[in-house]
Design a protein around this motif. Structure first.
Motif, PDB file in Angstrom:
ATOM      1  N   SER A 122      10.934  39.367  15.231  1.00 49.06           N
ATOM      2  CA  SER A 122      10.684  39.553  13.807  1.00 49.06           C
ATOM      3  C   SER A 122       9.235  39.928  13.536  1.00 49.06           C
ATOM      4  N   SER A 123       8.307  39.285  14.249  1.00 49.48           N
ATOM      5  CA  SER A 123       6.893  39.595  14.087  1.00 49.48           C
ATOM      6  C   SER A 123       6.578  41.021  14.539  1.00 49.48           C
ATOM      7  N   MET A 196       0.690  40.493  16.042  1.00 47.05           N
ATOM      8  CA  MET A 196       2.025  39.966  16.356  1.00 47.05           C
ATOM      9  C   MET A 196       1.950  38.510  16.802  1.00 47.05           C
ATOM     10  N   ASN A 199       1.048  36.182  13.823  1.00 52.04           N
ATOM     11  CA  ASN A 199       2.169  35.948  12.919  1.00 52.04           C
ATOM     12  C   ASN A 199       3.183  34.958  13.510  1.00 52.04           C
ATOM     13  N   ALA A 200       3.342  35.003  14.838  1.00 50.93           N
ATOM     14  CA  ALA A 200       4.372  34.164  15.474  1.00 50.93           C
ATOM     15  C   ALA A 200       3.843  32.818  15.937  1.00 50.93           C
ATOM     16  N   ASP A 203       4.644  29.740  13.735  1.00 53.41           N
ATOM     17  CA  ASP A 203       6.082  29.452  13.673  1.00 53.41           C
ATOM     18  C   ASP A 203       6.565  28.738  14.928  1.00 53.41           C
TER      19      ASP A 203
END
Length: 337
Positions: A122-123, A196, A199-200, A203
């Motif tokens: 998703s990232s 990337m 962003n991940a 999470d």
């Protein structure tokens, strides 16, 4: 020692053997970490290697690697900011940083890889979709610093040395300079990889996982974009070839014109020299004739008449004369009529 004592000792030995048979001991290997649960609840977490003790039957040992692990994603067909599709292949490195949370949220490595698939893919899609294809493919603007001559000719000195026309050659380089101009980038491939991971990272931290890095392993054009790129390259190369042909035709006409001018100059100079030589020869002949004439006028006139007869009479089938002055030496050797 009486029988009662022996019986007690034997009973204790049997209990100890039975306890050991139930497996109260376990080993934590180097590079491993262990979560011990009892009735589904975490009792303890062991991260150091060695021989450990647990309650048999009711305690369960869950072993997880402490080393850095690799994640390999599936290739994804993703649109860029220009809505041009490219295939992106990514890889990542990660490790279990909090085994207690990891057990509570995921429990197994298989589940961890599934979570990583969802979060990192998703990232990757989000970052690629927000940036241009040039940002994803290149890491710097170094390609724009390449010299035009080095990109297309290589040895410019040889061409300039042979033709002696540096200005014309520079003009040709200007005609084809468009081929080495590329869009400038602000981020580049490495920075997109960092985005990337950023962003991940938060999470995956919720699952007790530490994401070390995310790397774009390969990017390739989709089939439709590949065909468009090839067509553009062919068009640009055709323009370059046409520029070279135009340059060659112009230089050819210029050299032919120069050759013709040099030819005319040489011929004109040769003609002038030949006219001068003829004039000198005629003057010298006239001088010799005058000297000969002045030494013996009668013999000179007689010799000139014989030379004239030799040139004209062979061409006559018949000669009719009415006592012409021209034939006076035919009537008399002294030239008297």
């Amino acid at each position: 020692m009486n029988n009662k004592q022996i019986t007690v000792i034997v009973a204790i030995g049997i209990l100890i053997a039975g306890f050991l048979a139930l497996g109260p001991l376990y080993i934590v290997e180097e590079g491993e970490q262990v979560v011990v649960t009892r009735f589904g609840q975490i009792v303890t977490v062991k991260t150091d290697a060695g021989l450990k003790l647990k309650w048999p039957i009711i305690d369960k040992v869950h072993q997880y690697p402490q080393k850095i692990l690799s994640w390999d994603g599936e290739q994804q067909r993703i649109p860029t900011a220009e809505n041009q599709f490219i295939w992106v292949d990514t890889t990542a490195r990660w490790k279990i940083s909090d085994p207690e949370r990891f057990y509570q949220r995921i429990t197994t490595l298989t589940g961890a890889y599934g979570r990583l698939d969802d979060i990192i893919d998703s990232s990757v899609r989000a970052v690629i979709a927000e940036n241009s294809i040039a940002e994803a493919v290149r890491s710097s603007n170094l390609i724009n610093e390449t010299k035009d001559e080095a990109a297309f000719i290589g040895d410019t000195g040889a061409v300039e040395g042979e033709l002696g026309e540096e200005d014309s050659f520079r003009e040709l380089m200007t005609m084809i300079a468009f081929d080495v101009q590329h869009d400038s980038i602000e981020k580049g491939r490495r920075q997109l990889s960092d985005l990337m991971m950023a962003n991940a990272k938060d999470d995956v931290a919720e699952f007790g996982i530490e994401l070390i890095d995310v790397v774009i392993r390969q990017i390739r054009y989709s089939d439709d974009l590949t065909e468009a790129v090839f067509n553009r390259m062919i068009s640009e190369r055709n323009q370059i070839a046409e520029a070279y042909r135009s340059y060659g035709d112009g230089r050819g006409r210029e050299l032919l014109g120069q050759l013709e001018r040099e030819r005319e100059t040489i011929l004109s100079k040769a003609e002038a020299e030949s006219q001068q030589i003829r004039a000198q020869a005629d003057g010298e002949a006239a001088r010799i004739y005058n000297e000969a004439y002045s030494q013996n006028i009668e013999f000179f006139e007689f010799w000139r008449a014989l030379e004239s007869y030799q040139r004209t009479l062979p061409n006559m089938d018949k000669t009719l004369s009415t006592d012409m002055e021209y034939f006076r030496y035919l009537y008399d050797s002294q030239g008297n009529r």
